[in-house]
Design a protein around this motif. Structure first.
Motif, PDB file in Angstrom:
ATOM      1  N   TYR A  65       0.829  -1.193   0.000  1.00 46.05           N
ATOM      2  CA  TYR A  65       0.000   0.000   0.000  1.00 46.05           C
ATOM      3  C   TYR A  65       0.870   1.252   0.000  1.00 46.05           C
ATOM      4  O   TYR A  65       0.620   2.200  -0.744  1.00 46.05           O
TER       5      TYR A  65
ATOM      6  N   GLU B  35       1.020   3.822  -3.086  1.00 49.49           N
ATOM      7  CA  GLU B  35       0.523   5.174  -2.876  1.00 49.49           C
ATOM      8  C   GLU B  35       1.220   6.187  -3.799  1.00 49.49           C
ATOM      9  O   GLU B  35       0.604   7.134  -4.277  1.00 49.49           O
ATOM     10  N   MET B  36       2.511   5.965  -4.038  1.00 43.87           N
ATOM     11  CA  MET B  36       3.258   6.874  -4.905  1.00 43.87           C
ATOM     12  C   MET B  36       2.619   6.936  -6.284  1.00 43.87           C
ATOM     13  O   MET B  36       2.434   8.013  -6.851  1.00 43.87           O
TER      14      MET B  36
ATOM     15  N   ARG C  60      -0.435   5.892  -7.110  1.00 42.83           N
ATOM     16  CA  ARG C  60      -1.850   6.277  -7.082  1.00 42.83           C
ATOM     17  C   ARG C  60      -1.995   7.784  -6.942  1.00 42.83           C
ATOM     18  O   ARG C  60      -2.856   8.389  -7.575  1.00 42.83           O
ATOM     19  N   VAL C  61      -1.165   8.389  -6.109  1.00 43.83           N
ATOM     20  CA  VAL C  61      -1.306   9.827  -5.879  1.00 43.83           C
ATOM     21  C   VAL C  61      -0.703  10.638  -7.028  1.00 43.83           C
ATOM     22  O   VAL C  61      -1.326  11.556  -7.542  1.00 43.83           O
ATOM     23  N   HIS C  62       0.518  10.254  -7.438  1.00 40.37           N
ATOM     24  CA  HIS C  62       1.202  11.093  -8.426  1.00 40.37           C
ATOM     25  C   HIS C  62       0.817  10.762  -9.863  1.00 40.37           C
ATOM     26  O   HIS C  62       0.872  11.614 -10.727  1.00 40.37           O
TER      27      HIS C  62
ATOM     28  N   LEU D 215       3.982   1.615  -0.957  1.00 40.99           N
ATOM     29  CA  LEU D 215       4.688   1.790  -2.229  1.00 40.99           C
ATOM     30  C   LEU D 215       3.715   2.250  -3.310  1.00 40.99           C
ATOM     31  O   LEU D 215       3.982   3.178  -4.072  1.00 40.99           O
TER      32      LEU D 215
END
Lengths: 307, 352
Positions: free
Chosen positions: B131, B135-136, B138-140, B133
């Motif tokens: 999750y 996140e990088m 998914r967000v960016h 890792l």
């Protein structure tokens, strides 16, 4: 996990019997229930003796307890002295109190946690100071004062709410009583969340989340809040039981015919069947709430694993 | 007397340097912390630069301001109490200190990433590594959960975590120290940033794992042609991977040099002291040298050269005048490329 739940359920058995026995004894010490039934007048001795045999009060206490427990497991909680079955009283009282408790818990979660997050992130700023002082006031002032005050102002003076809740007790009439009931716990939840947030805001993993370039909202909600909620969940979980049993004052003020009201009547009339029956159910609620809290721990914090 | 304000003049070391100008340039950076006891001057005019593919090692004791400089570059200083009264941090020529919070957030993680010292406390204990890792991405990059997970597994493979596919849903506490640090590295690498800042990446690890992690970091840096700022107090680590070194003391850079020259001929008494305090096999049985005294209190930095109370060569001038970082030359006056020393007596130190 499964084994843990079974072990915890088994541990509940002695707790359950211990607490019910204690309550049973205490109610017996309270005085003669028959005298209480007659009210202020002197009882007719013949009638009193007849009632004693009818309710089994002439037998020794341990026998009474065993009979009572035996009956409970067949679903028979006995009859109140007015002839109504205790289970019937429960059927009307518990839904009302459960509704009231849900309203109170929702207030605790929504307002308490939001205020806690806001103040925890803005420690030392005006918002923080104001909220801290307000929570202190709420904790210091007894519930019956806030309850009566709100009833007087909102119900009588301004007429925004009905001062007394109707016997069906729909949710919209329970909003103000729910807020009164939640007030002290709400203040505690705010303070607990605030401390927890302020402490975790300095944690290394929060710094990492910021360094990853995550939006602030995501840093707070996903990374900070999740870690900070663990102590708060414990508090709210155990509070469920306390709110259900502790609504006596609030239910009296707003004339809500829930568990607190029935317990109050039961104690006033020295009606042991009602008191023991209701308290027994409350003990079960407490035990279940505690188990759920412990299981929630493992969900919130994967480092906790039950075997 | 010219004052060196950058050290990027070293000939392009590793990888191709097709960008004009350095990737990151720190100019006269000052950082202060306003505390109850007064103003702690953590960084007092730091200048350094890093180009693509280059490794700058920032060396210094605890409290020398090396981590604070890095945090200022990342924009993760606690402000307040932190405060940047003066200075510029140029990333690809743009001053990041003048950017909006949103612009800086876009740079963090995507263009500049950071590896922290203690991976156990720096990873979120309640979220799975997959999750964190994912996140990088998914967000960016706006990837879906599923795509992000696949990318996370690929990343974990890239940093050579065995059985990545099975372990992607594990939590940080279920990994060993070395593996956790690999996850930190993978997280920093996720979006292939231009610059990585590694803040003592091997301090919390045992020696054999240290070497593995450093090798991995150096290899990945070569592959992606990234700039790397390596913050450390371990001179052994520096010798293997760095191209150039900046030694910090009390919030200033006291010496800069290409990596191998500093070991041969230090030009500052502090660097000399550091090098002499490395245990050596050929000096077995002798007492190990240690720099006398304690690092300065940042609330009351000594006047003149901050190192003067501990320096064996200190003279009167050292107590009154702050030495600037000046170019270091050979005895005959030929310039030594990329070398600088902030000592009044650098000549005596290097040639004496």
């Amino acid at each position: 996990m499964g084994r843990y739940v079974i072990r915890r359920l088994l541990q509940m058995i002695p707790v359950f019997f211990g607490t019910t026995l204690l309550i049973f004894l205490m109610v017996n010490v309270m005085g003669d229930p028959i005298a209480g039934l007659c009210g202020d007048r002197q009882c007719d001795p013949a009638t009193a003796a007849q009632l004693r045999t009818e309710f089994g009060l002439d037998k020794p206490v341990w026998q009474q307890y065993l009979t009572y427990m035996g009956n409970i497991f067949t679903g028979d909680f006995g009859t109140a002295f007015n002839g109504q079955k205790v289970t019937e009283l429960m059927a009307t009282a518990f839904p009302i109190t459960i509704r009231l408790t849900i309203v109170a818990i929702v207030f605790e979660i929504v307002i308490g946690i939001s205020l806690g997050v806001v103040t925890g992130l803005r420690r030392g700023r005006p918002v923080d100071t104001v909220v801290l002082i307000l929570t202190l006031v709420v904790i210091a002032v007894p519930t019956f004062v806030t309850g009566l005050l709100l009833q007087l102002l909102l119900g009588v003076e301004w007429g925004i709410i009905k001062p007394s809740v109707s016997s069906e007790a729909p949710v919209d009439e329970l909003i103000v009583p729910g807020l009164v009931l939640a007030s002290v716990s709400l203040a505690y939840v705010t303070r607990l969340t605030r401390t927890s947030i302020a402490e975790n805001a300095r944690a290394d993993y929060v710094r990492t989340a910021v360094a990853k370039g995550l939006p602030r909202r995501r840093v707070v909600v996903r990374h900070l809040l999740r870690n900070s909620l663990i102590p708060v969940v414990t508090f709210i979980g155990t509070d469920v039981g306390a709110l259900m049993g502790g609504a006596i004052v609030t239910e009296r003020i707003f004339n809500i015919h829930g568990v607190g009201y029935q317990l109050y009547q039961g104690i006033l009339r020295q009606n042991s069947q009602t008191v023991v029956g209701f308290v027994t159910v409350l003990v079960l609620v407490f035990l279940a709430a505690n188990l759920i809290v412990d299981l929630l721990y493992a969900v919130l914090d994967p480092r906790i694993r039950y075997a | 007397m010219t004052i060196i304000d950058k050290t990027a003049d070293v000939p392009a070391p590793r990888g191709s340097n097709d960008e004009s100008g350095p990737l990151l340039e720190v100019r006269d950076l000052h950082v202060e912390f306003h505390t109850r006891d007064g103003v702690a001057k953590a960084v007092n005019g730091v200048n350094y630069s890093v180009s693509a593919g280059e490794t700058l090692a920032v060396l210094g004791e605890s409290g020398s301001g090396k981590s604070v400089t890095a945090q200022a570059i990342m924009g993760i200083l606690d402000m307040p109490p932190g405060h940047i009264p003066k200075g510029e941090i140029l990333f690809r020529g743009q001053d990041m200190l003048k950017m909006s919070n949103e612009e800086r957030r876009q740079i963090r993680g995507q263009k500049i990433a950071m590896i922290f010292q203690d991976a156990l406390s720096s990873l979120n204990p309640v979220l799975s590594v997959g999750y964190q890792l994912g996140e990088m991405f998914r967000v960016h990059q706006g990837l879906s959960k599923k795509e992000a997970k696949a990318k996370s597994i690929a990343l974990m493979d890239r940093v050579r975590i065995p059985a990545a596919k099975e372990r992607v849903n594990d939590y940080p506490h279920q990994f060993s120290g070395g593996m956790r640090q690999r996850i930190m590295i993978a997280m920093a690498l996720a979006l292939e940033p231009d610059l990585i800042i590694a803040d003592e990446p091997t301090t919390a690890l045992d020696v054999t794992v240290q070497a593995q992690v450093m090798d991995l970091l150096a290899e990945l840096q070569r592959d992606f042609n990234m700039g790397l700022i390596l913050i450390t107090h371990d001179l052994g680590v520096v010798a293997d991977v760095a191209d150039k070194i900046a030694v910090m003391y009390a919030g200033r850079i006291v010496e800069t040099a290409p990596v191998h020259e500093i070991y041969k001929r230090p030009a500052h008494p502090y660097t000399k002291g550091l090098l002499e305090s490395i245990p050596r096999l050929d000096q077995k049985g002798q007492e190990l040298y240690a720099i006398k005294g304690l690092p300065p209190n940042l609330l009351h930095v000594p006047s003149g050269c901050a190192f003067n109370p501990r320096c064996t060569m200190a003279q009167d001038i050292c107590r009154t005048e702050i030495p600037a970082l000046r170019p270091v030359t050979e005895q005959d006056g030929t310039e030594l490329v990329g070398r600088g020393s902030a000592c009044h007596f650098w000549k005596e130190t290097i040639h004496g």
